[in-house]
Design a protein around this motif. Structure first.
Motif, mmCIF file in Angstrom:
data_model
loop_
_atom_site.group_PDB
_atom_site.id
_atom_site.type_symbol
_atom_site.label_atom_id
_atom_site.label_comp_id
_atom_site.label_asym_id
_atom_site.label_seq_id
_atom_site.Cartn_x
_atom_site.Cartn_y
_atom_site.Cartn_z
ATOM 1 N N PHE A 54 0.730 -1.120 -0.050
ATOM 2 C CA PHE A 54 0.051 -0.112 0.106
ATOM 3 C C PHE A 54 0.840 1.213 -0.107
ATOM 4 O O PHE A 54 0.800 2.288 -0.695
ATOM 5 N N ARG A 55 1.574 1.302 1.135
ATOM 6 C CA ARG A 55 2.480 2.583 1.011
ATOM 7 C C ARG A 55 3.922 2.205 0.617
ATOM 8 O O ARG A 55 4.544 1.156 0.450
ATOM 9 N N CYS B 246 -1.329 2.238 -3.236
ATOM 10 C CA CYS B 246 -1.938 3.298 -3.103
ATOM 11 C C CYS B 246 -2.009 4.432 -4.327
ATOM 12 O O CYS B 246 -1.129 5.117 -4.550
ATOM 13 N N SER B 247 -3.198 4.530 -4.783
ATOM 14 C CA SER B 247 -3.341 5.342 -6.033
ATOM 15 C C SER B 247 -3.239 6.906 -5.580
ATOM 16 O O SER B 247 -2.783 7.848 -6.178
ATOM 17 N N PHE B 248 -3.695 7.171 -4.484
ATOM 18 C CA PHE B 248 -3.706 8.566 -3.839
ATOM 19 C C PHE B 248 -2.396 9.129 -3.567
ATOM 20 O O PHE B 248 -2.125 10.265 -3.527
ATOM 21 N N CYS C 215 -10.581 5.463 3.813
ATOM 22 C CA CYS C 215 -9.502 4.583 3.800
ATOM 23 C C CYS C 215 -9.397 4.010 5.253
ATOM 24 O O CYS C 215 -9.144 4.538 5.987
ATOM 25 N N TYR D 58 -6.367 2.081 5.220
ATOM 26 C CA TYR D 58 -4.942 1.606 4.910
ATOM 27 C C TYR D 58 -3.959 2.747 5.214
ATOM 28 O O TYR D 58 -2.880 2.683 4.453
ATOM 29 N N ILE E 213 -4.571 6.473 5.822
ATOM 30 C CA ILE E 213 -4.954 7.848 5.330
ATOM 31 C C ILE E 213 -6.145 8.169 6.225
ATOM 32 O O ILE E 213 -7.069 7.767 6.465
ATOM 33 N N CYS F 274 -4.636 0.165 -5.421
ATOM 34 C CA CYS F 274 -5.951 0.524 -4.799
ATOM 35 C C CYS F 274 -6.757 1.690 -5.113
ATOM 36 O O CYS F 274 -5.869 2.754 -5.305
ATOM 37 N N THR F 275 -7.667 1.500 -5.443
ATOM 38 C CA THR F 275 -8.605 2.808 -5.809
ATOM 39 C C THR F 275 -9.906 2.781 -4.745
ATOM 40 O O THR F 275 -10.696 3.479 -5.028
ATOM 41 N N ALA F 276 -9.579 2.250 -3.538
ATOM 42 C CA ALA F 276 -10.853 1.861 -3.013
ATOM 43 C C ALA F 276 -11.603 3.270 -2.253
ATOM 44 O O ALA F 276 -12.912 3.282 -2.211
ATOM 45 N N CYS F 277 -10.936 4.221 -2.217
ATOM 46 C CA CYS F 277 -11.543 5.314 -1.558
ATOM 47 C C CYS F 277 -12.343 5.978 -2.614
ATOM 48 O O CYS F 277 -13.184 6.882 -2.340
HETATM 49 S S1 SF4 Z 1 -8.148 3.686 -0.014
HETATM 50 FE FE1 SF4 Z 1 -7.429 5.446 -1.121
HETATM 51 S S2 SF4 Z 1 -5.950 6.417 0.066
HETATM 52 FE FE2 SF4 Z 1 -6.381 4.436 1.140
HETATM 53 S S3 SF4 Z 1 -4.830 3.036 0.167
HETATM 54 FE FE3 SF4 Z 1 -6.541 2.792 -1.035
HETATM 55 S S4 SF4 Z 1 -6.042 4.484 -2.583
HETATM 56 FE FE4 SF4 Z 1 -4.979 4.997 -0.784
#
Ligand code: SF4
Length: 456
Positions: free
Chosen positions: A179-180, A239-241, A386, A388, A390, A437-440
């Motif tokens: 993730f990070r 993490c895409s963010f 999030c 994970y 954030i 990850c694009t969960a948010c």
């Molecule tokens: S939920 Fe969003 S901010 Fe959290 S890890 Fe996934 S992409 Fe990143």
């Protein structure tokens, strides 16, 4: 969020000044506290403080300490309050020796682990999920510290990029999803681990590679050894963010330049959400600037540095309370009336999270004389929290989850509002969709998430 940094010199060269500089370069990842740990004659020592790196730590003091391996941390709280006892690294001298841990991420099974450990006698000194790793290691006192750490890692779920200091060793570990970010670097006989490659640049180190998802890299005087976290498949769910907002644009994460990704987001935004009446394109500084440049380039509309940022105020999203966030926006951004007056403007921002900054800045730009303000967002709507690492704890705080596009446009006071879609987000970053990850944005979280068998 949070930033971690570690350094190990094979020849015994002091490294604490490098760790201080590395944390300086990672300041954007956390502004609540900073700290360093090193080991001397079998005991771990730490210096920590609240606030920015230069407030929390004294560079002169660190430069005078002859430690040849050390780790550091800048914190932005996502689990546990913004308190001194939660400042990292977390360190202990336990039955098998000294250990210090710096963590970026969120352990999604931390509550279960804490409960389990407390029922077996553990007394937590902090409210940080990170402390569970120390207790898991202490419960494996029959194993050497590296084996105990490996055992602890396989019990963790969620996001972690770690710099761990053991006697005579520096360890870098990244969760099986990655993730990070976490990178390795080298300069002469010193090996580095850092959250982002920009922190390697500041100490003159060369980027070697990313720590792979599920990899544990052990660095000692003999060299580096790559291990796998036991019983976990190598996945990749980055993490895409990080590419949209968090990481510095001069960093390269998992082989992708943040600068290029952010500019591409802007280019695609211009194609997907054009604005024919615009006379200028401005970016919300600093994280919207590159996307605005890309937007201007693709739409052949002039880019202007029309919103000026006070550089001595922190990133508003990172401040811990709503009141501080609001004050932060007011003192941080100033639209230039000489540029906006009587003109139609496209204003590009990286994202809308709570909506505080967007509505405040649109109103300031109108006050500065703009004829119309067209807000363009270089990511999809953030509708989900999030888990994970954030700080977007619940949907009620997310503007795009509370209202539809038109209601949000009215709320922020823009003449038009448009977002990038998920396909463009993924293609701009340039990593395979299944590895991002694009969960948010999408609400698609990792499947599973049950606790591992906790028998120790
Ligand atoms: S939920 Fe969003 S901010 Fe959290 S890890 Fe996934 S992409 Fe990143």
């Amino acid at each position: 969020m949070c930033g971690v940094f570690g350094a190990f010199s094979a020849s015994g060269r002091p490294v604490l000044e490098d760790v201080y500089l590395g944390l300086y370069a990672l300041q954007h990842r956390g502004q609540e506290s900073a700290g360093v740990s090193w080991i001397d004659h079998g005991n771990v020592h730490s210096l920590k403080g609240m606030g920015l790196v230069h407030n929390a730590l004294d560079q002169g003091t660190l430069s005078s300490i002859p430690a040849s391996s050390a780790i550091g941390h800048v914190r932005y709280s996502t689990f546990g309050g913004s308190l001194f006892q939660n400042a990292q690294p977390l360190a202990a001298n336990y039955a098998r020796g000294p250990v210090a841990i710096a963590h970026n991420g969120n352990l999604t099974n931390a509550d279960g682990l804490m409960h389990y450990l407390e029922n077996r006698g553990a007394i937590f000194q902090s409210t940080c999920d990170t402390e569970t790793i120390l207790h898991l290691m202490a419960h494996q006192a029959h194993k050497n510290p590296l084996d105990a750490l490996m055992d602890a890692l396989r019990r963790l779920e969620g996001a972690y990029s770690l710099a761990v200091l053991l006697e005579d060793r520096l360890v870098a570990a990244r969760d099986p999803w990655g993730f990070r970010p976490l990178v390795l670097g080298v300069r002469d006989d010193v090996t580095y681990v850092a959250s982002e490659s920009c922190a390697l640049d500041i100490v003159g180190a060369k980027l070697l590679r990313d720590v792979e998802p599920g990899e544990v890299v052990v660095i000692d005087a003999k060299g580096t050894l790559s291990l796998r976290i036991p019983m976990t498949p190598r996945k990749g769910f980055h993490c895409s963010f990080e590419y949209v907002y968090f990481a510095r644009p001069d960093s390269v994460l998992d082989g992708r330049s943040v600068y290029q990704a952010r500019k591409e987001l802007g280019r695609r935004l211009a194609l997907r959400c054009p604005c024919s009446e615009a006379e200028l394109v401005a970016g919300m500084p600093d994280s919207g600037t590159l996307a605005a440049l890309g937007y201007a380039e693709a739409s052949a509309c002039p880019f202007e540095i029309a919103v000026v940022r006070n550089r001595y105020v922190g990133r508003t999203f990172i401040q811990p309370t709503q009141r501080v966030r609001e004050i932060g926006v007011r003192i941080k951004l100033n639209p230039n009336g000489e540029i906006f007056r009587d003109r139609d403007a496209v204003v590009v921002d990286d994202s809308i999270v709570r909506g505080t900054t967007a509505s405040r800045v649109v109103s300031l730009i109108r006050d500065a004389g703009a004829r119309s303000v067209h807000l363009r967002i270089a990511s999809p709507p953030v509708r989900f929290p999030c888990y994970y690492g954030i700080d977007t704890p619940c949907s009620e705080e997310l503007a795009a989850a509370r209202m539809d596009l038109e209601a949000l446009r009215r709320e922020v006071g823009a003449d038009s509002l448009a977002y990038l879609d998920e396909t463009d987000l993924v293609e701009s970053i340039g990593l395979p969709e299944e590895k991002l990850c694009t969960a948010c944005f999408s609400g698609r979280y990792l499947e599973g998430g049950t606790c591992h068998d906790l028998e120790l």
